[in-house]
Design an enzyme around this catalytic site. Structure first.
Site, PDB file in Angstrom:
ATOM      1  N   LYS A  18       2.016  -3.025   6.354  1.00 48.06           N
ATOM      2  CA  LYS A  18       2.342  -2.890   4.922  1.00 48.06           C
ATOM      3  C   LYS A  18       3.833  -2.592   4.717  1.00 48.06           C
ATOM      4  O   LYS A  18       4.403  -3.002   3.706  1.00 48.06           O
ATOM      5  CB  LYS A  18       1.458  -1.811   4.283  1.00 48.06           C
ATOM      6  CG  LYS A  18      -0.030  -2.209   4.227  1.00 48.06           C
ATOM      7  CD  LYS A  18      -0.252  -3.514   3.456  1.00 48.06           C
ATOM      8  CE  LYS A  18      -1.713  -3.839   3.213  1.00 48.06           C
ATOM      9  NZ  LYS A  18      -1.914  -5.083   2.437  1.00 48.06           N
ATOM     10  N   TYR A  55      -1.751  -0.557  10.572  1.00 51.49           N
ATOM     11  CA  TYR A  55      -1.911  -0.931   9.158  1.00 51.49           C
ATOM     12  C   TYR A  55      -0.636  -0.569   8.403  1.00 51.49           C
ATOM     13  O   TYR A  55      -0.099  -1.366   7.629  1.00 51.49           O
ATOM     14  CB  TYR A  55      -3.120  -0.201   8.563  1.00 51.49           C
ATOM     15  CG  TYR A  55      -3.373  -0.500   7.090  1.00 51.49           C
ATOM     16  CD1 TYR A  55      -3.895  -1.728   6.689  1.00 51.49           C
ATOM     17  CD2 TYR A  55      -3.079   0.446   6.098  1.00 51.49           C
ATOM     18  CE1 TYR A  55      -4.131  -1.999   5.349  1.00 51.49           C
ATOM     19  CE2 TYR A  55      -3.312   0.178   4.761  1.00 51.49           C
ATOM     20  CZ  TYR A  55      -3.842  -1.045   4.388  1.00 51.49           C
ATOM     21  OH  TYR A  55      -4.064  -1.317   3.055  1.00 51.49           O
ATOM     22  N   SER A  70       0.870  -1.181   0.000  1.00 48.17           N
ATOM     23  CA  SER A  70       0.000   0.000   0.000  1.00 48.17           C
ATOM     24  C   SER A  70       0.904   1.227   0.000  1.00 48.17           C
ATOM     25  O   SER A  70       2.091   1.120   0.331  1.00 48.17           O
ATOM     26  CB  SER A  70      -0.850  -0.007   1.282  1.00 48.17           C
ATOM     27  OG  SER A  70      -1.469   1.241   1.484  1.00 48.17           O
TER      28      SER A  70
HETATM   29  P1  NAD Z   1     -11.645  -5.818  -0.070  1.00 48.58           P
HETATM   30  O1  NAD Z   1     -12.004  -5.787   1.372  1.00 48.58           O
HETATM   31  O2  NAD Z   1     -12.534  -5.157  -1.051  1.00 48.58           O
HETATM   32  O3  NAD Z   1     -11.348  -7.316  -0.524  1.00 48.58           O
HETATM   33  C1  NAD Z   1     -10.473  -8.114   0.236  1.00 48.58           C
HETATM   34  C2  NAD Z   1     -10.763  -9.580   0.012  1.00 48.58           C
HETATM   35  O4  NAD Z   1      -9.854 -10.330   0.859  1.00 48.58           O
HETATM   36  C3  NAD Z   1     -12.168  -9.985   0.433  1.00 48.58           C
HETATM   37  O5  NAD Z   1     -12.765 -10.807  -0.557  1.00 48.58           O
HETATM   38  C4  NAD Z   1     -11.969 -10.755   1.735  1.00 48.58           C
HETATM   39  O6  NAD Z   1     -12.937 -11.777   1.954  1.00 48.58           O
HETATM   40  C5  NAD Z   1     -10.581 -11.334   1.532  1.00 48.58           C
HETATM   41  N1  NAD Z   1      -9.914 -11.677   2.801  1.00 48.58           N
HETATM   42  C6  NAD Z   1      -9.924 -10.958   3.956  1.00 48.58           C
HETATM   43  N2  NAD Z   1      -9.260 -11.613   4.911  1.00 48.58           N
HETATM   44  C7  NAD Z   1      -8.813 -12.768   4.360  1.00 48.58           C
HETATM   45  C8  NAD Z   1      -8.084 -13.873   4.855  1.00 48.58           C
HETATM   46  N3  NAD Z   1      -7.692 -13.923   6.142  1.00 48.58           N
HETATM   47  N4  NAD Z   1      -7.788 -14.894   4.013  1.00 48.58           N
HETATM   48  C9  NAD Z   1      -8.198 -14.860   2.720  1.00 48.58           C
HETATM   49  N5  NAD Z   1      -8.921 -13.858   2.208  1.00 48.58           N
HETATM   50  C10 NAD Z   1      -9.228 -12.818   3.010  1.00 48.58           C
HETATM   51  O7  NAD Z   1     -10.187  -5.144  -0.123  1.00 48.58           O
HETATM   52  P2  NAD Z   1      -9.370  -4.486  -1.333  1.00 48.58           P
HETATM   53  O8  NAD Z   1      -9.585  -3.033  -1.270  1.00 48.58           O
HETATM   54  O9  NAD Z   1      -9.597  -5.227  -2.592  1.00 48.58           O
HETATM   55  O10 NAD Z   1      -7.899  -4.752  -0.774  1.00 48.58           O
HETATM   56  C11 NAD Z   1      -7.075  -5.782  -1.283  1.00 48.58           C
HETATM   57  C12 NAD Z   1      -5.660  -5.511  -0.812  1.00 48.58           C
HETATM   58  O11 NAD Z   1      -5.265  -4.208  -1.240  1.00 48.58           O
HETATM   59  C13 NAD Z   1      -5.468  -5.523   0.695  1.00 48.58           C
HETATM   60  O12 NAD Z   1      -4.233  -6.122   1.014  1.00 48.58           O
HETATM   61  C14 NAD Z   1      -5.445  -4.044   1.053  1.00 48.58           C
HETATM   62  O13 NAD Z   1      -4.738  -3.798   2.251  1.00 48.58           O
HETATM   63  C15 NAD Z   1      -4.752  -3.479  -0.148  1.00 48.58           C
HETATM   64  N6  NAD Z   1      -4.984  -2.054  -0.392  1.00 48.58           N
HETATM   65  C16 NAD Z   1      -6.243  -1.570  -0.606  1.00 48.58           C
HETATM   66  C17 NAD Z   1      -6.432  -0.220  -0.835  1.00 48.58           C
HETATM   67  C18 NAD Z   1      -7.784   0.388  -1.079  1.00 48.58           C
HETATM   68  O14 NAD Z   1      -7.911   1.623  -1.013  1.00 48.58           O
HETATM   69  N7  NAD Z   1      -8.807  -0.377  -1.381  1.00 48.58           N
HETATM   70  C19 NAD Z   1      -5.314   0.643  -0.830  1.00 48.58           C
HETATM   71  C20 NAD Z   1      -4.039   0.119  -0.627  1.00 48.58           C
HETATM   72  C21 NAD Z   1      -3.890  -1.241  -0.402  1.00 48.58           C
END
Ligand code: NAD
Length: 254
Positions: free
Chosen positions: A162, A158, A145
């Site tokens: 990361k 968090y 991230s």
């Molecule tokens: P989201 O919550 O929309 O989707 C995450 C998915 O991961 C979900 O389907 C959930 O069921 C699954 N999940 C959660 N815990 C789990 C576990 N223990 N084992 C297996 N699956 C699991 O999130 P997103 O926004 O798509 O985020 C995906 C990644 O991107 C994450 O690592 C998040 O930290 C990172 N990220 C997101 C953003 C953002 O703004 N959305 C920004 C930077 C980084």
């Protein structure tokens, strides 16, 4: 048009929603067969069904990345179904807003570290064991991230999780570079997913601020991260190793 991942077998964790789902679909569009893993079995199956409905090859799998036995089974199942594993996108992650660090507690610390750090560690460990055991190498991409690059006030734990993802990514990349395995990370800015929707629900007044934080003037879309991950997974990135690819609309340049 040439498919950049034709013939490859890929695994995506957290593939049931958001960035993971968009990337699983993008992998399939580029010709890869995809194992879609998620803690939510129905969500994983839905993404896999979407791929097969579009003429691709995929299957869904329930796996919680916090548990070594489930991660080991996940990798074994992908290898059993596809005969190999060439690409792994270790993306499952959670965000918990902790507020000021002084108010954070043990339970939140443990939960964040278990999913975001232990999960990525376990995935890389089991994926590498397979990739090192056969010729052909592989590509691993971890989701970090912008909070892995700079501080995140109110989300210190968090950010710590990361930063740890990037530390593991770089270390494992150096350990395995000469063995034909490229390990990189992607660092998204704020991306319109269910994770973002939950943050907006908590603080509706923050939505315009989220867009304003990005010099490009908007938040990102999951497909824009998927495109970067496809690049890192493909031979186009053959000389890219241990890199943290920022896809953040300029958020971290100011
Ligand atoms: P989201 O919550 O929309 O989707 C995450 C998915 O991961 C979900 O389907 C959930 O069921 C699954 N999940 C959660 N815990 C789990 C576990 N223990 N084992 C297996 N699956 C699991 O999130 P997103 O926004 O798509 O985020 C995906 C990644 O991107 C994450 O690592 C998040 O930290 C990172 N990220 C997101 C953003 C953002 O703004 N959305 C920004 C930077 C980084």
């Amino acid at each position: 048009m040439t498919q950049r991942l034709s013939g490859r077998a890929a695994l995506v964790t957290g593939g049931g929603a958001g960035i993971g789902r968009a990337t699983a679909l993008a992998f399939a569009r580029e010709g890869a067969r995809v194992c879609v893993a998620d803690i939510d079995a129905a969500a994983a199956a839905a993404t896999a069904d979407e791929i097969t409905a579009g003429g691709g090859e995929a299957f869904g799998l329930a796996a919680d990345v916090r548990h070594g036995d489930q991660v080991s089974r996940m990798v074994a199942e992908a290898v059993a179904r596809f005969g190999r594993l060439d690409i792994a996108f270790n993306n499952a992650g959670i965000e918990i807003e902790t507020g000021p660090l002084v108010r954070s507690d043990d339970e939140i610390y443990q939960h964040l570290m278990d999913v975001n750090v232990k999960g990525v560690w376990l995935c890389m460990k089991h994926e590498l064991a397979h990739m090192l055991d056969r010729p052909g190498g592989g590509a691993i991409i971890n989701t970090a991230s912008v909070a892995g690059l700079v501080g995140a006030p109110g989300r210190a734990l968090y950010a710590a999780s990361k930063h740890a993802v990037l530390g593991m990514t770089k270390s494992a990349a150096v350990e395995n570079g000469r063995k034909g395995i490229r390990i990189n990370a992607v660092c998204p800015g704020v991306i319109r997913t269910e994770m973002m929707a939950r943050a907006v629900e908590r603080r509706p007044d923050h939505e315009p601020l989220m867009a304003a934080m990005h010099p490009i003037g908007r938040v990102g879309e999951a497909e824009e991260i998927a495109n970067a991950v496809v690049f890192l997974a493909s031979d186009d990135a053959a000389f890219v190793l241990g890199h943290a690819l920022t896809v953040d609309g300029g958020m971290t340049v100011i």
